[in-house]
Write a protein that holds these residues in place. Structure first.
Motif, PDB file in Angstrom:
ATOM      1  N   ALA A 100       0.813  -1.221   0.000  1.00  0.00           N
ATOM      2  CA  ALA A 100       0.000   0.000   0.000  1.00  0.00           C
ATOM      3  C   ALA A 100       0.842   1.264   0.000  1.00  0.00           C
ATOM      4  CB  ALA A 100      -0.939  -0.018   1.208  1.00  0.00           C
ATOM      5  N   ASP A 152      -0.058 -11.048   3.602  1.00  0.00           N
ATOM      6  CA  ASP A 152      -0.950 -10.381   2.654  1.00  0.00           C
ATOM      7  C   ASP A 152      -1.643 -11.396   1.749  1.00  0.00           C
ATOM      8  OD1 ASP A 152      -0.368  -7.859   3.635  1.00  0.00           O
ATOM      9  OD2 ASP A 152       1.332  -7.588   2.295  1.00  0.00           O
ATOM     10  N   THR A 174      -2.136  -4.210  -8.074  1.00  0.00           N
ATOM     11  CA  THR A 174      -2.610  -3.068  -7.305  1.00  0.00           C
ATOM     12  C   THR A 174      -1.778  -2.947  -6.029  1.00  0.00           C
ATOM     13  OG1 THR A 174      -4.268  -4.440  -6.186  1.00  0.00           O
ATOM     14  CG2 THR A 174      -4.967  -3.258  -8.179  1.00  0.00           C
ATOM     15  N   ASP A 179      -1.520  -2.747  -2.164  1.00  0.00           N
ATOM     16  CA  ASP A 179      -2.319  -3.103  -0.989  1.00  0.00           C
ATOM     17  C   ASP A 179      -1.420  -3.867  -0.024  1.00  0.00           C
ATOM     18  OD1 ASP A 179      -4.464  -3.306   0.676  1.00  0.00           O
ATOM     19  OD2 ASP A 179      -5.515  -4.853  -0.462  1.00  0.00           O
TER      20      ASP A 179
END
Length: 261
Positions: free
Chosen positions: A73, A112, A136, A138
């Motif tokens: 992230a 994760d 993405t 995250d």
């Protein structure tokens, strides 16, 4: 020019890429002359010949490029910049070398959704692009990420060609986990010594990242800052293909992007 090989080189490039040829607006009759390639135009004949020979040499290479990308992230907007930069890079390298393949290894952290995710080498840029844009930002959470595991997977599990020019570019903003830094550095060194694999590192937030310079040095490469999208592209392209004519190459690449994006 007396060197007729140049025409042949461009014909081969056009046949390989399947591109049409049209006059770019800035070169049209009466167009703005201030957009001319200032650096390339000001080069003396010896320097220009050097760049030309360098590009000819590139056209004879087989190149395997692995991009190892932090997808936690904290990367945020930097991930989108990296994805756009890598896409431009793929298009460019595929146009100028004889044989190009790219692999992508994404990494996050231990707990994760995924710790690492890899796409092995492919010569199909569209396939690589699809995988790249699925990623993405995250997860993560702490200040250290799974750099070691991602590099180990890239060095040992991807299908590197023995005879190719082998380059890995690590892009991230956090160091390896505690206790894994030295192992990560040794991985890069072994790959460089045993397989002539060059490792470069891009610091995504433009700040010092602990152990990143050591990883690049051990891998025979350089550690640089990420500034903006086009800077990333120029830096990776220059680092990947060599920096003997660094300034001239960056100018050439800038013009290439204007014409071919």
């Amino acid at each position: 020019a007396p060197d007729f090989r140049r025409a042949v080189d461009w014909q081969q490039w056009l046949m390989k890429t399947g591109r049409g040829l049209e006059v770019h607006p800035c070169w049209a009759a009466g167009g703005a002359t201030d957009r001319a390639p200032s650096l390339m135009a000001s080069m003396d004949s010896e320097a220009f010949a050097g760049v030309e020979n360098y590009m000819t040499e590139l056209g004879q290479r087989s190149l395997d490029l692995a991009v190892v990308l932090d997808c936690t992230a904290s990367m945020g907007n930097q991930l989108a910049q990296a994805q756009g930069g890598v896409e431009d890079l793929m298009q460019f390298i595929d146009s100028v070398v004889d044989s190009f393949r790219i692999a992508i290894v994404a990494y996050r952290d231990r707990k994760d959704e995924f710790e690492t995710k890899a796409w092995d080498f492919t010569g199909d840029v569209e396939t690589a692009r699809t995988g790249l844009w699925q990623l993405t930002a995250d997860g993560g959470g702490d200040a250290r990420e799974s750099v070691y595991k991602a590099l180990r997977q890239a060095y040992t599990q991807l299908s590197w060609r023995p005879s190719s020019t082998k380059v890995l570019v690590l892009i991230g903003d956090a160091p390896p986990h505690v206790g894994q830094a030295q192992m990560t550095i040794e991985l890069a060194e072994r790959a460089h010594v045993s397989a002539q694999l060059i490792t470069h590192v891009i610091k995504a937030r433009g700040k010092e990242v602990e152990h990143f310079p050591d990883i690049a040095k051990a891998g025979g490469g350089r550690c640089v800052n990420l500034e903006d999208r086009d800077s990333l592209v120029a830096q990776i392209a220059g680092l990947t293909l060599g920096d003997q004519y660094d300034d001239e190459f960056k100018e050439f690449f800038r013009i290439y992007l204007e014409l071919c994006r």
